[in-house]
Design an enzyme around this catalytic site. Structure first.
Site, short mmCIF file in Angstrom:
data_model
loop_
_atom_site.label_atom_id
_atom_site.label_comp_id
_atom_site.label_asym_id
_atom_site.label_seq_id
_atom_site.Cartn_x
_atom_site.Cartn_y
_atom_site.Cartn_z
N GLU A 130 0.84 -1.20 0.00
CA GLU A 130 0.00 0.00 0.00
C GLU A 130 0.88 1.25 0.00
OE1 GLU A 130 -2.72 -0.37 3.28
OE2 GLU A 130 -3.77 -2.02 2.28
N GLU A 244 8.77 -17.39 -3.95
CA GLU A 244 8.95 -16.11 -4.62
C GLU A 244 10.41 -15.66 -4.52
OE1 GLU A 244 6.65 -12.85 -3.08
OE2 GLU A 244 7.35 -11.48 -4.63
#
Lengths: 380, 259
Positions: A130, A244
């Site tokens: 964010e 990842e």
């Protein structure tokens, strides 16, 4: 690229050939154009899907392929050999978007959300970060409030890979109180009213990969799109971090390898003061240092990959590998530009792009500083 | 439609070839291998024929050491049905005559409407095996083929082949031997589901004895050598352009003997 003898077998070699050929035919001829346009055609997802490339490592009923970790390594390595980390990152954004669905989703949700992406019909993205804070997953502020059989979502996300073009976003929201226990994951259809792309972000590197800022205003998401139960989002996110990070290590090593190869080629033909660059000891030694770093880093990454493959917990080692491989990549790309001199600063030369593409690797998927925090907690 | 595809594993075109110090061959250490590109055209064409006729079989026949199974498996991953791997030190590195003998022996156990060979292998460039194989089997052969149209009754085919400066169209009765040329098709990828299916497809391993052949090579390679290194170019410097141009013309005429 030299293979670790024990890690790759026949099916890996055949796969490598397939991916290399795909890259040669479908990506390489257009890379410069896509880098300049800061976009690659959507069609590439479908083309990659036809060969089955998007399906590694998803369950065989959807992918038609039973993959191990080293099949994933092969696909990533060969995609990077296109010379565009951005294309690879964009094409693979589902590898961060789908794993939480695999980990937490019901069979019905998996059937609904996974196969269309693997067929290249839908683009999937993962949205966690964010504007207010990056690495602190437990502090996210985008809120989802239950209203009957829907959640109403308000908030924003930024730096979302494939965010601008995504058809489906795996979205981290706050459904509960503060901290990681209040985080949940929703799968959002981006064509729903209330979902908007506020900005396409322009980047230093990885240019063809679309990176977006997203805004949600009274976005209504059906409750059947909640993954697992409320409060399980943090687990769903963490679950895939190991993989990842492994991919980021592989990307770093492969990017460094390319920079090394470009430098070797250049040093053999470029002349200065009456001889080729490779005629200077200082260049030769620099190339040896680069090669040594790449070799050591790749072997360590392979070793960690083998441990992940064996089902071991390798959080500490993969975090170390991420710090190390991304540092190696920065260093090798820096030296590659140095060997190229002024030309290395020019867009026509691949090393210029590799240098820029390298910079994200010690930031994305958990910064080196976060990696060190993780490791220190396990050491002290 | 049944095809037998002869396939050779060769060093990757991107590999840097070095002759070994003894001059008896190339350095094989660290070399990657691929399907001979012309053989890949053959595999693709055989698959297309099977798909077009919606029935039949594509059999891959390869001669070579253990590593050649990877190339056979790749062809199976592209969609071929089964493989035959002739692996015998006496044949693996033999001359085209012996190789064609072994292929002919292996082909006797296979049913086919067409045998495909690459028109040449990119490693030794002999361009002989297809022709010899056709002779040993008593079959008609069409070389350098760029287009294949098989009649509905599979009794004949119209083929287009490369000739100097153009194309020739020929009709040939089947079965026959076709040698594939660049331009025949664009080979498909070994897809991921294809790679997985290929794991279960059979590869029949055979040696010379099992084929019932004793190969007799006609050629012995004596020595391998690298082409001479390119000499450095000549620079004409320090002259006014008209004089430099004269010197260049002189050099092209008297030294390089180009004009």
């Amino acid at each position: 690229m030299s293979d670790g003898l024990d890690y790759f077998n026949e099916s890996h070699h055949i796969l490598r050939r397939t991916v290399a050929r795909f890259v040669e035919r479908e990506i390489k001829p257009y890379v410069n154009e896509w880098e300049e346009a800061e976009e690659f055609p959507r069609e590439l997802y479908r083309k990659a899907a036809e060969v089955g490339l998007l399906g590694v490592p998803y369950p065989v009923e959807w992918s038609g392929f039973e993959a191990d970790v080293f099949h994933e390594v092969v696909v990533t390595e060969e995609l990077i050999r296109s010379g565009s980390g951005g294309v690879a990152a964009g094409l693979n954004s589902h590898h961060i978007a789908l794993p939480p669905i695999v980990a937490l989703g019901t069979q019905e949700q998996k059937e609904r959300f996974i196969p269309p992406v693997l067929r290249g019909e839908k683009i999937a993205a993962l949205a966690i970060t964010e504007p207010g804070g990056g690495s602190d997953v437990a502090a996210i502020r985008t809120r989802a409030v239950r209203d009957g059989d829907h959640y109403i979502v308000n908030g924003s996300k930024t730096m979302i890979t494939s965010g601008v073009r995504a058809d489906q976003v795996t979205l981290a929201v706050r459904t509960g109180g503060p901290g990681h226990k209040g985080v949940s994951l929703l799968v959002v259809d981006t064509h729903t009213p209330g979902f908007s792309v506020s900005k396409k972000l322009r980047k230093m590197g990885w240019r063809p990969s679309d990176t977006g800022e997203l805004a949600f205003q009274d976005l209504r998401v059906p409750v059947e799109n909640l993954l697992g139960e409320e409060g399980m989002g943090f687990y769903g996110i963490m679950h895939n971090f190991q993989k990842e990070r492994l991919h980021l290590c592989v990307i770093a090593n492969a990017t460094a390898q390319l920079a090394l190869e470009e430098s070797l080629k250049y040093a053999k033909v470029r002349e200065a003061f009456g001889r080729t660059l490779s005629g200077f000891q200082v260049t030769r030694h620099k190339l040896v240092d680069m090669a040594t770093l790449v070799e050591v880093s790749r072997e360590f990454t392979y070793r960690v990959a083998a441990r992940i493959q064996a089902g071991e917990n390798a959080v500490k080692e993969i975090s170390m590998a991420k710090i190390f491989s991304t540092q190696v990549c920065d260093k090798v790309c820096f030296d590659a530009v140095q060997i190229h001199g002024g030309y290395g600063y020019m867009r026509e030369y691949l090393v210029e792009r590799l240098f820029r593409d390298s910079r994200i690797l010690s930031i994305g998927g958990g910064t080196s500083e976060i990696m060190k925090e993780i490791i220190s907690k396990m050491m002290l | 439609m049944k095809s037998l595809v002869c396939l050779k594993q060769v060093p990757d075109t991107e590999t840097q070839i070095k002759v070994n110090p003894e001059g008896t061959g190339i350095v094989t250490e660290g070399i990657k291998h691929i399907i001979n590109p012309y053989d890949e055209f053959s595999v693709e064409e055989a698959l297309r024929l099977k798909e077009k006729f919606k029935e039949g079989e594509v059999v891959i026949l390869a001669i070579g050491p253990d590593r050649a199974t990877e190339s056979i498996r790749t062809a199976l991953a592209m969609g071929a049905d089964r493989g035959i791997h002739v692996n015998d030190p006496a044949v693996n590195t033999a001359d085209p005559f012996a190789v064609a003998q072994a292929l002919a022996a292996a082909a006797k156990d296979v049913q086919y409407d067409v045998i495909f060979c690459g028109h040449r292998a990119i490693d030794d460039d002999f361009c002989e095996v297809g022709a010899m194989l056709a002779e040993f089997l008593g079959l008609p052969q069409v070389t350098l083929v760029t287009k294949v149209e098989v009649a509905a009754d599979k009794k004949s085919a119209i083929l287009e082949r490369d000739i100097e400066g153009g194309k020739e169209t020929v009709e040939v009765p089947l079965p026959c031997v076709v040698t594939s040329q660049k331009g025949l098709n664009e080979p498909r990828y070994a897809s991921l589901p294809g790679i997985m299916k290929a794991k279960k497809k059979p590869i029949d391993a055979k040696n010379a004895a099992a084929l019932g052949v004793s190969v007799e090579a006609k050629l012995q390679s004596k020595e391998y050598s690298m082409p001479p290194e390119r000499k450095a170019g000549k620079k004409i410097e320090g002259l006014e352009p008209p004089d430099a141009a004269k010197q260049v013309v002189q050099a092209l005429r008297n030294e390089a003997k180009i004009i």
